[in-house]
Design an enzyme around this catalytic site. Structure first.
Site, PDB file in Angstrom:
ATOM      1  N   GLU A 102       8.199 -14.594  17.118  1.00  0.00           N
ATOM      2  CA  GLU A 102       6.854 -13.988  17.239  1.00  0.00           C
ATOM      3  C   GLU A 102       6.794 -13.092  16.029  1.00  0.00           C
ATOM      4  O   GLU A 102       5.583 -12.337  15.664  1.00  0.00           O
ATOM      5  CB  GLU A 102       6.917 -13.085  18.437  1.00  0.00           C
ATOM      6  CG  GLU A 102       7.886 -11.823  18.595  1.00  0.00           C
ATOM      7  CD  GLU A 102       9.233 -12.220  18.597  1.00  0.00           C
ATOM      8  OE1 GLU A 102       9.711 -13.045  18.776  1.00  0.00           O
ATOM      9  OE2 GLU A 102      10.044 -11.136  18.856  1.00  0.00           O
ATOM     10  N   HIS A 134      13.695 -13.998  16.411  1.00  0.00           N
ATOM     11  CA  HIS A 134      12.256 -13.699  16.602  1.00  0.00           C
ATOM     12  C   HIS A 134      11.228 -14.465  16.066  1.00  0.00           C
ATOM     13  O   HIS A 134      10.396 -14.140  15.234  1.00  0.00           O
ATOM     14  CB  HIS A 134      12.156 -12.183  16.283  1.00  0.00           C
ATOM     15  CG  HIS A 134      12.804 -11.072  16.789  1.00  0.00           C
ATOM     16  ND1 HIS A 134      12.414 -10.377  17.755  1.00  0.00           N
ATOM     17  CD2 HIS A 134      14.217 -10.809  16.515  1.00  0.00           C
ATOM     18  CE1 HIS A 134      13.461  -9.681  18.188  1.00  0.00           C
ATOM     19  NE2 HIS A 134      14.375  -9.843  17.498  1.00  0.00           N
ATOM     20  N   CYS A 142      15.659 -12.844  21.502  1.00  0.00           N
ATOM     21  CA  CYS A 142      16.766 -11.588  21.252  1.00  0.00           C
ATOM     22  C   CYS A 142      17.317 -10.839  22.477  1.00  0.00           C
ATOM     23  O   CYS A 142      17.927 -11.436  23.464  1.00  0.00           O
ATOM     24  CB  CYS A 142      16.134 -10.867  20.208  1.00  0.00           C
ATOM     25  SG  CYS A 142      17.328 -10.137  19.327  1.00  0.00           S
TER      26      CYS A 142
HETATM   27  N1  GLN Z   1      20.638  -5.634  19.985  1.00  0.00           N
HETATM   28  C1  GLN Z   1      19.517  -5.641  21.025  1.00  0.00           C
HETATM   29  C2  GLN Z   1      20.141  -5.786  22.462  1.00  0.00           C
HETATM   30  O1  GLN Z   1      21.291  -5.736  22.211  1.00  0.00           O
HETATM   31  C3  GLN Z   1      18.610  -6.834  20.702  1.00  0.00           C
HETATM   32  C4  GLN Z   1      17.973  -6.763  19.552  1.00  0.00           C
HETATM   33  C5  GLN Z   1      16.502  -7.249  19.304  1.00  0.00           C
HETATM   34  O2  GLN Z   1      15.925  -7.589  20.453  1.00  0.00           O
HETATM   35  N2  GLN Z   1      16.014  -7.415  18.503  1.00  0.00           N
HETATM   36  O3  GLN Z   1      19.737  -5.797  23.421  1.00  0.00           O
END
Ligand code: GLN
Length: 192
Positions: free
Chosen positions: A176, A174, A77
């Protein structure tokens, strides 16, 4: 085998738990010196702008790039954003992986969702072919892969949510935050 999890911001503790669960030694990484002790690094989810800003403050940007040129890095992410070449806006990026990402690509209305994905590469760690249940939270989309980067998984409409380039891995979602350890075991193989 020892895996580090970049612990500047975000859900690094969940990655550490998952690694311990599969019997891998895991440490929190905040300082450049700690990179010498590990075989692979996970960059967790969180806020990519915050992770980038803290990485600059902690003077760990160049050490992370040098580490990545030798060893395995996996960004989940926000971590995937930080690992990318291009996030279409100005923020500190490692600029390693040849992917362009679009932050918060799913918009506010569906800012979190879960979906079953087909990830053929996971056969490497588990021959039983079952879908991968992925959790997305204000997730980025991998808009494009180029150079040596390859697609690992796409949504039904073709949008890319996981990619790999040699020992680098990027997932929009994710692993994790689930019980499914296949992605972590897949990463361990890349780091070995
Ligand atoms: N929206 C976050 C970003 O742009 C990422 C979100 C997340 O890691 N769950 O950094």
């Amino acid at each position: 085998m020892k895996i580090g999890v970049l612990a500047l911001q975000g859900d690094f503790a969940e990655h550490i738990h998952m690694l311990q669960r599969i019997g891998v030694e895991a440490i929190e990484v905040r300082l450049a010196e700690q990179l010498d002790q590990i075989d692979g690094l996970i960059i967790p989810g969180g806020e990519s702008t915050t992770i980038g800003k803290l990485a600059v403050d902690f003077q760990i940007m160049e050490p992370l790039r040098a580490f990545g040129r030798q060893k395995a890095i996996w960004g989940t992410c926000a971590g995937a954003i930080f690992l990318s070449r291009d996030a279409r806006r100005t923020q500190p990026l490692l600029s390693l992986m040849e992917i362009t990402v679009e932050r918060n690509a799913f918009g506010r209305q569906v800012d979190s969702f879960e979906v079953d994905l087909d990830v053929p590469a996971l056969k490497k760690v588990d021959p039983e072919e079952r879908p991968y249940h992925a959790v997305f939270i204000r997730a980025p989309l991998i808009e494009a892969v180029y150079g040596d980067a390859q697609i690992l998984s796409q949504l039904d409409d073709g949008r890319i949510v996981a990619a790999q380039q040699g020992r680098w891995l990027a997932t929009s979602f994710h692993p994790e935050l689930t019980d499914d350890d296949r992605f972590h075991r897949y990463f361990i193989e890349l780091a070995a």
